[in-house]
Design a protein around this motif. Structure first.
Motif, short mmCIF file in Angstrom:
data_model
loop_
_atom_site.label_atom_id
_atom_site.label_comp_id
_atom_site.label_asym_id
_atom_site.label_seq_id
_atom_site.Cartn_x
_atom_site.Cartn_y
_atom_site.Cartn_z
N LEU A 155 0.81 -1.22 0.00
CA LEU A 155 0.00 0.00 0.00
C LEU A 155 0.85 1.27 0.00
O LEU A 155 0.31 2.37 -0.12
N LEU A 156 2.17 1.11 0.13
CA LEU A 156 3.07 2.27 0.15
C LEU A 156 3.55 2.55 -1.27
O LEU A 156 4.38 1.84 -1.82
N VAL A 157 3.01 3.60 -1.86
CA VAL A 157 3.38 3.97 -3.23
C VAL A 157 4.75 4.64 -3.24
O VAL A 157 5.61 4.35 -4.06
N SER A 158 4.96 5.56 -2.30
CA SER A 158 6.26 6.22 -2.15
C SER A 158 6.41 6.70 -0.72
O SER A 158 5.42 6.98 -0.04
N LEU A 159 7.67 6.79 -0.28
CA LEU A 159 7.94 7.20 1.10
C LEU A 159 9.31 7.86 1.14
O LEU A 159 10.30 7.30 0.67
N SER A 160 9.36 9.08 1.68
CA SER A 160 10.62 9.81 1.78
C SER A 160 10.54 10.76 2.97
O SER A 160 9.48 10.91 3.59
N GLY A 161 11.65 11.40 3.29
CA GLY A 161 11.65 12.33 4.41
C GLY A 161 12.67 13.43 4.24
O GLY A 161 13.68 13.26 3.54
N GLU A 162 12.40 14.55 4.87
CA GLU A 162 13.32 15.68 4.85
C GLU A 162 13.08 16.52 6.10
O GLU A 162 11.93 16.83 6.42
N GLY A 163 14.16 16.88 6.79
CA GLY A 163 14.00 17.64 8.02
C GLY A 163 13.27 16.81 9.06
O GLY A 163 13.72 15.73 9.43
N THR A 164 12.13 17.29 9.52
CA THR A 164 11.31 16.52 10.46
C THR A 164 10.00 16.07 9.82
O THR A 164 9.05 15.70 10.52
N ALA A 165 9.94 16.11 8.50
CA ALA A 165 8.71 15.75 7.79
C ALA A 165 8.88 14.48 6.97
O ALA A 165 9.89 14.30 6.29
N ILE A 166 7.89 13.61 7.06
CA ILE A 166 7.84 12.40 6.24
C ILE A 166 6.78 12.61 5.18
O ILE A 166 5.66 13.04 5.48
N HIS A 167 7.14 12.33 3.94
CA HIS A 167 6.19 12.46 2.83
C HIS A 167 5.81 11.07 2.35
O HIS A 167 6.68 10.25 2.05
N ALA A 168 4.52 10.79 2.31
CA ALA A 168 4.06 9.45 1.94
C ALA A 168 2.89 9.53 0.97
O ALA A 168 1.97 10.33 1.15
N VAL A 169 2.95 8.69 -0.05
CA VAL A 169 1.80 8.47 -0.93
C VAL A 169 1.36 7.04 -0.68
O VAL A 169 2.15 6.10 -0.84
N MET A 170 0.11 6.88 -0.26
CA MET A 170 -0.37 5.56 0.16
C MET A 170 -1.70 5.23 -0.51
O MET A 170 -2.51 6.12 -0.77
N ALA A 171 -1.90 3.95 -0.76
CA ALA A 171 -3.13 3.49 -1.40
C ALA A 171 -4.34 3.87 -0.57
O ALA A 171 -4.32 3.84 0.66
N LYS A 179 -3.50 4.01 6.60
CA LYS A 179 -3.68 5.28 7.29
C LYS A 179 -2.36 5.76 7.87
O LYS A 179 -1.48 4.95 8.18
N PRO A 180 -2.20 7.06 8.04
CA PRO A 180 -0.94 7.60 8.57
C PRO A 180 -0.51 6.99 9.90
O PRO A 180 0.67 6.75 10.12
N ASP A 181 -1.48 6.75 10.80
CA ASP A 181 -1.10 6.19 12.10
C ASP A 181 -0.55 4.77 11.97
O ASP A 181 0.34 4.36 12.74
N MET A 182 -1.01 4.02 10.97
CA MET A 182 -0.49 2.69 10.73
C MET A 182 0.96 2.76 10.26
O MET A 182 1.82 2.00 10.71
N LEU A 183 1.24 3.70 9.36
CA LEU A 183 2.60 3.88 8.87
C LEU A 183 3.53 4.33 9.99
O LEU A 183 4.64 3.78 10.16
N LEU A 184 3.11 5.32 10.77
CA LEU A 184 3.95 5.84 11.85
C LEU A 184 4.25 4.75 12.88
O LEU A 184 5.38 4.63 13.37
N SER A 185 3.26 3.94 13.19
CA SER A 185 3.45 2.86 14.16
C SER A 185 4.44 1.83 13.63
O SER A 185 5.35 1.40 14.35
N ALA A 186 4.27 1.42 12.37
CA ALA A 186 5.16 0.41 11.80
C ALA A 186 6.59 0.92 11.67
O ALA A 186 7.55 0.20 11.97
N GLY A 192 12.87 0.70 16.51
CA GLY A 192 13.10 0.32 17.89
C GLY A 192 12.54 1.30 18.91
O GLY A 192 12.90 1.25 20.09
N GLN A 193 11.64 2.16 18.47
CA GLN A 193 11.01 3.12 19.39
C GLN A 193 9.82 2.47 20.08
O GLN A 193 9.11 1.65 19.48
N GLU A 194 9.60 2.85 21.33
CA GLU A 194 8.54 2.23 22.11
C GLU A 194 7.15 2.58 21.58
O GLU A 194 6.22 1.79 21.68
N SER A 195 7.02 3.78 21.04
CA SER A 195 5.72 4.20 20.52
C SER A 195 5.92 5.22 19.40
O SER A 195 7.01 5.79 19.26
N ALA A 196 4.89 5.42 18.63
CA ALA A 196 4.97 6.38 17.54
C ALA A 196 4.97 7.80 18.10
O ALA A 196 4.22 8.10 19.04
#
Length: 221
Positions: A155-171, A179-186, A192-196
């Motif tokens: 479902l991840l069409v594209s994923l990149s980041g710059e600075g403190t921003a993540i750019h995502a194109v998702m199905a 959903k964004p929360d699913m991506l952030l959690s995964a 290795g972070q305890e939570s998103a």
């Protein structure tokens, strides 16, 4: 068809409240809106995709049926006079009756996830190349029957980041969505972070496929 913005200050307003605000604005605008038939007629208004509570949207899309022809400029002017500053229309065009509903054309969504914790953002962005090398990425998805594990890698069409921003194109279809929360959690778990971390979620726009099968802004279809 009209494009509108749900401003950052309105991000905690739910979809049903946005829907009610649009209906009130349509009534106040004096526009010749069409109503459904039956004992409880309602304005013929649909959204291409409901925006989650907590997210802002730059180019959200709605369909409104008019009882008679109205120019796009008149529609924009009259609606924006009736809407609050953080819920304004930026574009409108008339669609042929044979044009598919915008809801049926949605294939993906373009997001910016602004991470509040700079250290967490740096770790997550640095991990993106390895994260995408995985053949399967499991995340928990909320369903009517409870939480369900879902593979979001397809479902991840594209994923990149710059600075403190993540750019995502998702199905984003009726049957497939990340959903964004699913991506952030995964991604957080992968790092290795305890939570998103907390993030400001902005949906930049909705995408559909053109005649060549390429993803393109939905408002252009």
């Amino acid at each position: 068809m009209a494009v509108f913005e749900k401003g950052i200050r309105l991000r905690h307003i739910g979809h049903l409240d946005i829907q009610r605000a649009m209906m009130r604005a349509l009534r106040r605008s004096g526009l010749p809106v069409a109503y459904s038939n039956g004992y409880n007629p309602h304005i013929l208004l649909t959204f291409a995709s409901a925006l989650s509570t907590g997210a802002a949207g730059k180019k959200e899309i709605l369909d409104v049926t008019m009882a008679r022809e109205v120019s796009p400029d008149d529609f924009l002017q009259q609606m924006n006079r009736a809407l609050p500053p953080d819920l304004q229309l930026s574009f409108a065009r008339a669609l042929d009756d044979k044009h598919p509903a915008m809801m049926a054309l949605v294939q993906a969504a373009d997001y910016t996830l602004q991470i509040e914790d700079a250290n967490a953002a740096n770790k997550m962005i640095a991990a993106i190349p390895d994260f995408l090398q995985q053949t399967s990425i499991l995340a928990m998805r909320r369903t009517k029957s409870g939480m369900k594990e879902t593979d979001i890698r397809p479902l991840l069409v594209s994923l990149s980041g710059e600075g403190t921003a993540i750019h995502a194109v998702m199905a984003l279809t009726e049957t497939l969505a990340c959903k964004p929360d699913m991506l952030l959690s995964a991604l957080s778990t992968f790092c290795g972070q305890e939570s998103a971390p907390d993030a400001l979620i902005i949906r930049n726009g909705l995408l559909g496929r053109d005649e060549n099968g390429e993803l393109t802004p939905l408002e252009n279809l």
